[in-house]
Scaffold this active site. Structure first.
Site, PDB file in Angstrom:
ATOM      1  N   SER A 127       8.302   7.332  -3.256  1.00  0.00           N
ATOM      2  CA  SER A 127       8.659   7.195  -1.844  1.00  0.00           C
ATOM      3  C   SER A 127       9.914   7.938  -1.426  1.00  0.00           C
ATOM      4  O   SER A 127      10.222   7.991  -0.237  1.00  0.00           O
ATOM      5  CB  SER A 127       8.803   5.723  -1.491  1.00  0.00           C
ATOM      6  OG  SER A 127       7.544   5.114  -1.389  1.00  0.00           O
ATOM      7  N   PHE A 176      -9.231   0.306  -1.701  1.00  0.00           N
ATOM      8  CA  PHE A 176      -8.611   1.570  -2.103  1.00  0.00           C
ATOM      9  C   PHE A 176      -8.490   1.651  -3.616  1.00  0.00           C
ATOM     10  O   PHE A 176      -8.864   2.652  -4.237  1.00  0.00           O
ATOM     11  CB  PHE A 176      -7.232   1.719  -1.469  1.00  0.00           C
ATOM     12  CG  PHE A 176      -6.400   2.800  -2.104  1.00  0.00           C
ATOM     13  CD1 PHE A 176      -6.671   4.139  -1.874  1.00  0.00           C
ATOM     14  CD2 PHE A 176      -5.372   2.476  -2.983  1.00  0.00           C
ATOM     15  CE1 PHE A 176      -5.925   5.140  -2.483  1.00  0.00           C
ATOM     16  CE2 PHE A 176      -4.616   3.467  -3.599  1.00  0.00           C
ATOM     17  CZ  PHE A 176      -4.891   4.792  -3.346  1.00  0.00           C
ATOM     18  N   TYR A 234       7.234  -2.469   5.372  1.00  0.00           N
ATOM     19  CA  TYR A 234       7.157  -1.189   4.681  1.00  0.00           C
ATOM     20  C   TYR A 234       5.697  -0.859   4.400  1.00  0.00           C
ATOM     21  O   TYR A 234       4.993  -1.625   3.751  1.00  0.00           O
ATOM     22  CB  TYR A 234       7.935  -1.280   3.376  1.00  0.00           C
ATOM     23  CG  TYR A 234       8.129   0.019   2.660  1.00  0.00           C
ATOM     24  CD1 TYR A 234       9.257   0.796   2.894  1.00  0.00           C
ATOM     25  CD2 TYR A 234       7.200   0.463   1.732  1.00  0.00           C
ATOM     26  CE1 TYR A 234       9.448   1.984   2.216  1.00  0.00           C
ATOM     27  CE2 TYR A 234       7.390   1.650   1.053  1.00  0.00           C
ATOM     28  CZ  TYR A 234       8.515   2.410   1.295  1.00  0.00           C
ATOM     29  OH  TYR A 234       8.698   3.597   0.634  1.00  0.00           O
ATOM     30  N   SER A 235       5.238   0.283   4.905  1.00  0.00           N
ATOM     31  CA  SER A 235       3.818   0.642   4.784  1.00  0.00           C
ATOM     32  C   SER A 235       3.685   2.128   4.509  1.00  0.00           C
ATOM     33  O   SER A 235       4.132   2.967   5.305  1.00  0.00           O
ATOM     34  CB  SER A 235       3.069   0.276   6.069  1.00  0.00           C
ATOM     35  OG  SER A 235       1.731   0.744   6.023  1.00  0.00           O
ATOM     36  N   ASN A 236       3.056   2.463   3.397  1.00  0.00           N
ATOM     37  CA  ASN A 236       2.822   3.866   3.062  1.00  0.00           C
ATOM     38  C   ASN A 236       1.927   4.561   4.063  1.00  0.00           C
ATOM     39  O   ASN A 236       1.988   5.779   4.221  1.00  0.00           O
ATOM     40  CB  ASN A 236       2.237   3.950   1.655  1.00  0.00           C
ATOM     41  CG  ASN A 236       3.234   3.521   0.606  1.00  0.00           C
ATOM     42  OD1 ASN A 236       4.227   4.194   0.395  1.00  0.00           O
ATOM     43  ND2 ASN A 236       2.994   2.385  -0.024  1.00  0.00           N
TER      44      ASN A 236
END
Length: 402
Positions: free
Chosen positions: A124, A183, A219-221
């Site tokens: 990240s 996923f 928090y999100s990718n």
């Protein structure tokens, strides 16, 4: 700190179990000549930063740098042993002293010693680079932080209600695709599958958001997969090419690249997980396209230390953009207490630090700069359950004590 694409389930499905050996690598000053992989020539100790070095804290005398060298290497060796890491590399740049160190192995099967300039996946930390590109485009009037996402990218759930700013500071409420069982089932079934941003966004579209846009922090990718698309739409250029032209080359980061978007450099260390107490090689557990602009960057301790210094001293961004980047929302993420635009804020024994943490299959990373003490610290670990941020604190404490 939430870490990109770290899922221990991969350990049951990937690679052969390896036994690790540990050995310390030599130290090298940052201003020492390096080879094509950033590996030093084997000299020990902390070097004087010299012209263009750390500055601000004044040049440290040679004896102080030598003392600091031994203390930093001792702390790094101790952290590796305490966390049972295969290997670790670190960089510290403070006052007149610059230090690169390493310990353990880059390849457990071959018992290949870690070198200070070895290449790691940095997860990240990619987000800071991507946010920097977005702010460069903002400075040129090519996008606005208050624009709706739907102006640039189709197919984003509630894209007409979510702003560019909310994407970059994780207040969009969008579900993190790396938390989706669907996923991971697909990724583990076919580790070589090349993921498109549209596929990842489709996973998110079928999952309820965490909250309404702007009504919280999560928090999100997913946000940074979308950020890559925003940048391409606003610039008209592929994000990998733009990153190299606008950030990597101007900042002279010769050992950094976005995996999957451009040719890889040789020398990536092996990354590991643990299964039943034994190491499992997870370096290639999932195709890097699954991380994309949320976490596919590969770099070195020296490059990352240089990047955050040049970012936060105004070399890469103007004052207005840097002010936007460092304006933080509350973000209770472990040691992190605030999040700006692709930038984390944390308290430390050195004062407030800005930077980012990262995690991806096989690796964890942490790189921070404390402006009050003019101290930069980067730690890269080749174990996905390692705590690179804790080692940043260990090295910070060394600087305070000496």
């Amino acid at each position: 700190m939430s870490r990109v694409l770290r899922r221990t389930a991969i350990l049951a499905c990937v690679g052969v179990v390896l036994l690790t050996g540990c050995s310390s690598a030599s130290l090298a000053p940052l201003d020492q000549a390096t080879d094509a992989h950033g590996n030093g020539g084997g000299s020990d100790g902390v070097g004087s930063a010299g012209p263009g070095g750390a500055g601000g804290a004044g040049d440290a005398p040679a004896a102080s740098c030598d003392e600091l060298s031994a203390a930093l290497q001792g702390a790094l060796d101790g952290a590796m042993e305490a966390q049972r890491l295969p290997g670790v590399a670190a960089a510290v740049h403070v006052g007149g002293c610059s230090w690169l160190g390493a310990a353990g192995v880059a390849d457990a099967e071959a018992n290949l010693a870690m070198q200070p300039g070895d290449l790691f996946r940095v997860g990240s930390i990619t987000k800071t680079f991507v946010a920097t590109l977005a702010l460069m485009l903002r400075a040129e009037g090519r996008l606005s932080l208050d624009d709706a996402v739907s102006r640039y990218v189709d197919g984003v759930p509630r894209g007409e209600q979510i702003s560019v700013r909310q994407i970059l500071n994780h207040t969009s409420g969008l579900f993190d695709f790396t938390e989706s069982d669907a996923f991971w089932a697909a990724a583990l079934e076919d580790p070589t599958h090349t993921w498109t941003p549209a596929e990842l966004i489709e996973i998110v579209a079928s999952t309820p958001p965490y909250f309404e846009p702007g009504q919280g922090f999560a928090y999100s990718n997913t946000n940074y997969i979308i950020a890559g698309l925003l940048i391409e739409a606003a610039s008209g250029e592929p994000v990998g090419e733009l990153l190299r032209k606008r950030v990597l080359e101007p900042a002279e980061l010769a050992h950094t690249y976005l995996d999957g978007a451009e040719p890889a450099l040789p020398g990536l260390v092996h990354g590991y997980g643990r299964s039943r107490g034994e190491l499992v090689d997870t370096t290639s557990a999932v195709d890097p396209s699954a991380a994309g602009t949320a976490g596919a960057l590969v770099s070195t301790t020296s490059d990352l230390t240089s990047f955050y210094r040049k970012l936060l001293d105004g070399t890469l961004l103007g004052p207005a953009e840097l002010a936007e980047m460092t304006t933080c929302v509350d973000a209770p993420l472990g040691e992190v207490n605030g999040y700006g635009l692709g930038l984390s804020r944390r308290e430390s024994s050195l004062g407030v630090q800005y930077g980012h943490d990262g995690g991806i299959w096989g690796f964890t990373s942490s790189s921070y700069y404390a402006s009050d003490s003019d101290a930069s610290i980067t730690v890269l670990v080749n174990l996905e359950t390692g705590d690179a941020g804790r080692i940043v604190d260990d090295l910070s404490n060394v600087l305070v004590m000496l």
